[in-house]
Design a protein around this motif. Structure first.
Motif, short mmCIF file in Angstrom:
data_model
loop_
_atom_site.label_atom_id
_atom_site.label_comp_id
_atom_site.label_asym_id
_atom_site.label_seq_id
_atom_site.Cartn_x
_atom_site.Cartn_y
_atom_site.Cartn_z
N VAL A 28 0.84 -1.19 0.00
CA VAL A 28 0.00 0.00 0.00
C VAL A 28 0.87 1.25 0.00
O VAL A 28 0.59 2.23 -0.70
N ASP A 29 1.94 1.22 0.78
CA ASP A 29 2.81 2.40 0.86
C ASP A 29 3.43 2.73 -0.49
O ASP A 29 3.71 3.89 -0.79
N GLY A 30 3.66 1.69 -1.30
CA GLY A 30 4.25 1.93 -2.61
C GLY A 30 3.32 2.60 -3.59
O GLY A 30 3.76 3.13 -4.61
N THR A 31 1.99 2.58 -3.31
CA THR A 31 1.03 3.18 -4.24
C THR A 31 0.36 4.43 -3.68
O THR A 31 0.16 5.41 -4.40
N VAL A 32 0.04 4.39 -2.38
CA VAL A 32 -0.73 5.51 -1.81
C VAL A 32 0.10 6.78 -1.73
O VAL A 32 -0.44 7.89 -1.80
N TYR A 58 12.78 5.57 -0.96
CA TYR A 58 12.17 4.30 -0.54
C TYR A 58 12.49 3.19 -1.55
O TYR A 58 12.95 2.10 -1.18
N ALA A 59 12.26 3.49 -2.82
CA ALA A 59 12.47 2.47 -3.86
C ALA A 59 13.93 2.07 -3.98
O ALA A 59 14.24 0.90 -4.26
N LEU A 60 14.85 3.00 -3.76
CA LEU A 60 16.28 2.71 -3.87
C LEU A 60 16.70 1.67 -2.85
O LEU A 60 17.35 0.66 -3.18
N MET A 61 16.35 1.89 -1.58
CA MET A 61 16.76 0.96 -0.54
C MET A 61 16.07 -0.39 -0.70
O MET A 61 16.67 -1.44 -0.45
N GLY A 85 11.94 -6.12 10.44
CA GLY A 85 11.60 -5.25 9.31
C GLY A 85 10.31 -4.50 9.56
O GLY A 85 10.20 -3.30 9.23
N ILE A 86 9.31 -5.18 10.14
CA ILE A 86 8.04 -4.52 10.48
C ILE A 86 8.29 -3.37 11.46
O ILE A 86 7.73 -2.27 11.32
N ALA A 87 9.11 -3.62 12.47
CA ALA A 87 9.39 -2.60 13.49
C ALA A 87 10.09 -1.40 12.88
O ALA A 87 9.74 -0.25 13.17
N VAL A 88 11.09 -1.65 12.03
CA VAL A 88 11.80 -0.55 11.37
C VAL A 88 10.84 0.25 10.49
O VAL A 88 10.84 1.49 10.50
N PHE A 89 10.01 -0.46 9.75
CA PHE A 89 9.04 0.19 8.87
C PHE A 89 8.07 1.05 9.67
O PHE A 89 7.74 2.18 9.29
N ALA A 90 7.61 0.54 10.81
CA ALA A 90 6.64 1.26 11.63
C ALA A 90 7.25 2.51 12.24
O ALA A 90 6.62 3.59 12.23
N VAL A 91 8.46 2.40 12.78
CA VAL A 91 9.11 3.56 13.38
C VAL A 91 9.36 4.63 12.32
O VAL A 91 9.11 5.83 12.55
N ALA A 92 9.81 4.21 11.15
CA ALA A 92 10.03 5.17 10.07
C ALA A 92 8.71 5.79 9.61
O ALA A 92 8.66 6.98 9.27
N SER A 93 7.63 5.00 9.58
CA SER A 93 6.32 5.54 9.19
C SER A 93 5.86 6.62 10.16
O SER A 93 5.33 7.65 9.75
N ALA A 94 6.06 6.36 11.47
CA ALA A 94 5.69 7.38 12.46
C ALA A 94 6.49 8.65 12.24
O ALA A 94 5.95 9.77 12.33
N TRP A 107 14.62 11.35 4.12
CA TRP A 107 15.51 10.46 4.85
C TRP A 107 14.74 9.36 5.56
O TRP A 107 15.17 8.19 5.58
N LEU A 108 13.60 9.69 6.14
CA LEU A 108 12.80 8.67 6.81
C LEU A 108 12.20 7.68 5.82
O LEU A 108 12.03 6.50 6.14
N ARG A 109 11.90 8.14 4.62
CA ARG A 109 11.41 7.22 3.58
C ARG A 109 12.48 6.20 3.22
O ARG A 109 12.17 5.04 2.92
N SER A 110 13.74 6.61 3.23
CA SER A 110 14.81 5.64 2.94
C SER A 110 14.88 4.58 4.03
O SER A 110 15.14 3.39 3.74
N ILE A 111 14.64 4.96 5.29
CA ILE A 111 14.62 3.97 6.38
C ILE A 111 13.42 3.04 6.21
O ILE A 111 13.51 1.83 6.46
N GLN A 112 12.30 3.59 5.78
CA GLN A 112 11.16 2.74 5.45
C GLN A 112 11.54 1.69 4.41
O GLN A 112 11.14 0.53 4.49
N GLY A 113 12.32 2.11 3.40
CA GLY A 113 12.75 1.18 2.36
C GLY A 113 13.60 0.05 2.91
O GLY A 113 13.50 -1.11 2.46
#
Length: 512
Positions: A28-32, A58-61, A85-94, A107-113
């Motif tokens: 979802v994050d890749g489209t929304v 995001y796409a690069l990482m 990975g879920i935890a990293v994604f969630a913290v970066a999303s916040a 920068w936070l989007r790269s951590i999401q990636g």
């Protein structure tokens, strides 16, 4: 026996819930986020390069570390790496939702990636390890169906939140999903590949990350920085290409390469991945710029823009089973030639539809035709990739093809963005030269150029020139996307071997 059967079913349901919820976050994050880009431009006064980086970081990482994420799961434990990975994604999303400026968001989007690269390979790996062979296909089908529905509904919900609340909820939505996964994860059995090598290809991962990062930076920044001396951008491009060349060399000589070059000795495997690169580049470029056209030019609401691709997802979901049988009936070459050609026709329709008018008479036919073309292509493409290699290499082959599709979108957004900005500036200069503008007004326009269609000017003739220049550049990149889709059809016809499923000989794992 009944208790064991009930426990097994309950455990299987939990595994599916954990993998569906986690995968849906990444998909979802890749489209929304594409729907949120115009809102980000308004909120931060962001240039087109800035919003490209929101997507590209995001796409690069994800593209660079996807195979490493799969290897880490095999080595350290698939559940452990998936949950991390879920935890990293969630913290970066916040952090993304609370971002104070566009640089912080990037920068936070790269951590999401990074988080996505750890969780995406783990979802199917957990299902494969948790379900016996006789029920595994049904489990994967359930996972595919629910993640497809999430990918379809996600942009609509995200668009509604943007329209009636704030773009920040696009990222905050991930938090309850991540919490549910983390709470349920202890009930998922741990698994790992006991035969997995303890050697991870970190040099290859670093080289491909720096290489793709350098090339992407050069493509995104060149249109702006070239006007004020592009020496740094040129150096970055050269270093990026050198790093990618180094990556190929490392993969060739490595004992345990991240990407086994020997797989590309298979004509079908090489052809299918080249087709993937062209086809998904055309789709990725369209998906990035289409919401901008809908919201900033066609004046759709974010909710309407999010719903515009629902017919595409519905066709993919409804006809994917039928498309999966095409290879058995016709072989790989015919559907992989016809599908991209139909997709090319659909993409071309986006460039010829009139400005304004009802969605049902303008964009709906384009979405439907493109959806039919992609449906005919995707399942045969996956089958061709998997049949082109020995069964022992199927996981690696699937990972490489997935990474190639991510790489295609990464490069498409960068290349198409550079082309659109160049075409926009050329068209705008030509239009402004025909207007008798004062130096002050001309200076205002030049300052706002990086915003593209988000730029506003009180002079109606200037504003019309801005809109027409964007539409001109947008149509230009759509025609390029059409050409790439057609090129993927040519690739299939020339490189994919005719006939039905074929047996393959064992290939060596090292490209010497």
């Amino acid at each position: 026996m009944r208790d064991n059967s009930s426990n097994s079913r309950a455990r299987g349901s939990i595994v599916l819930a954990v993998t569906i919820l986690g995968s849906s976050m990444a998909f979802v994050d890749g489209t929304v986020v594409n729907v949120a880009l115009p809102a980000l431009q308004n909120a931060f006064g962001a240039s087109i390069a800035d919003v490209q980086w929101v997507v590209e970081s995001y796409a690069l990482m994800l593209a660079a570390l996807l195979l490493v994420g799969g290897s880490l799961g095999d080595l350290l434990g698939r559940r452990k790496v998936y949950v991390f990975g879920i935890a990293v994604f969630a913290v970066a999303s916040a952090g993304c939702g609370a971002a104070r400026n566009i640089d912080m968001l990037i920068w936070l989007r790269s951590i999401q990636g990074v988080g996505a690269a750890l969780l995406v390979p783990g979802s199917l790996a957990l299902i494969t390890a948790s379900f016996p062979e006789e029920t595994r296909g049904r489990a994967i089908g359930t996972w595919s169906g629910f993640t497809a529905m999430a990918a379809a509904v996600g942009p609509v919900i995200g668009g509604w939140l943007i329209e009636y609340s704030t773009w920040r909820w696009v990222f905050f939505l991930n938090l309850p999903l991540a919490l549910a996964v983390i709470l349920l994860a202890p009930k998922v059995p741990e698994s790992r590949n006991e035969n997995a090598s303890h050697h991870l290809d970190w040099p290859g991962a670093l080289l491909v990350t720096f290489g793709l990062g350098g090339v992407t930076y050069a493509l995104i920044e060149w249109p702006t920085r070239a006007r004020h001396g592009g020496h740094f951008v040129a150096v970055t491009a050269v270093l990026g290409v050198a790093a990618l060349a180094g990556f190929v060399a490392v993969e060739y000589w490595s004992r345990m390469p991240m990407v086994s070059l020997a797989l590309f000795r298979s004509r079908n495997f090489a052809g299918a991945n080249l087709l993937t690169l062209f086809l998904y580049a055309s789709l990725g470029g369209l998906m990035f710029f289409f919401p901008m056209d809908l919201i900033q030019i066609q004046h759709y609401t974010p909710t309407q823009a999010g719903a515009a691709f629902l017919p595409f997802v519905a066709i993919m979901f409804g006809l994917s089973r039928w498309a999966g049988g095409l290879v058995a009936r016709f072989g790989s070459r015919i559907p992989l030639t016809v599908g991209p050609l139909v997709a090319a026709c659909g993409i071309a329709l986006f460039a010829v539809v009139p400005q304004g008018g009802s969605y049902w008479t303008t964009f709906f036919p384009a979405v439907v035709v493109m959806g039919m073309g992609m449906t005919i292509s995707v399942a045969p493409l996956t089958t061709t990739v998997m049949d082109a290699v020995p069964e022992s290499e199927s996981g690696l082959a699937s990972g490489i093809n997935n990474a190639v599709s991510r790489l295609a979108s990464l490069l498409a957004v960068a290349v198409f963005g550079a082309i659109l900005v160049t075409a926009f500036n050329h068209s705008l200069d030509r239009a402004l030269n025909q207007l008798a503008l004062t130096p002050t007004v001309r200076g205002q326009v030049d300052v706002a150029r990086p915003l593209l269609a988000a730029a506003h000017n009180p002079n109606p003739m200037v504003q019309r020139a801005i809109i027409e220049s964007f539409v001109s550049g947008y149509h230009f990149v759509i025609w390029i996307a059409t050409g790439l889709a057609a090129l993927s059809a040519v690739t299939a016809w020339l490189l994919i071997e005719p006939g039905t499923r074929r047996s393959v000989a064992q290939l060596p794992t090292k490209g010497r």
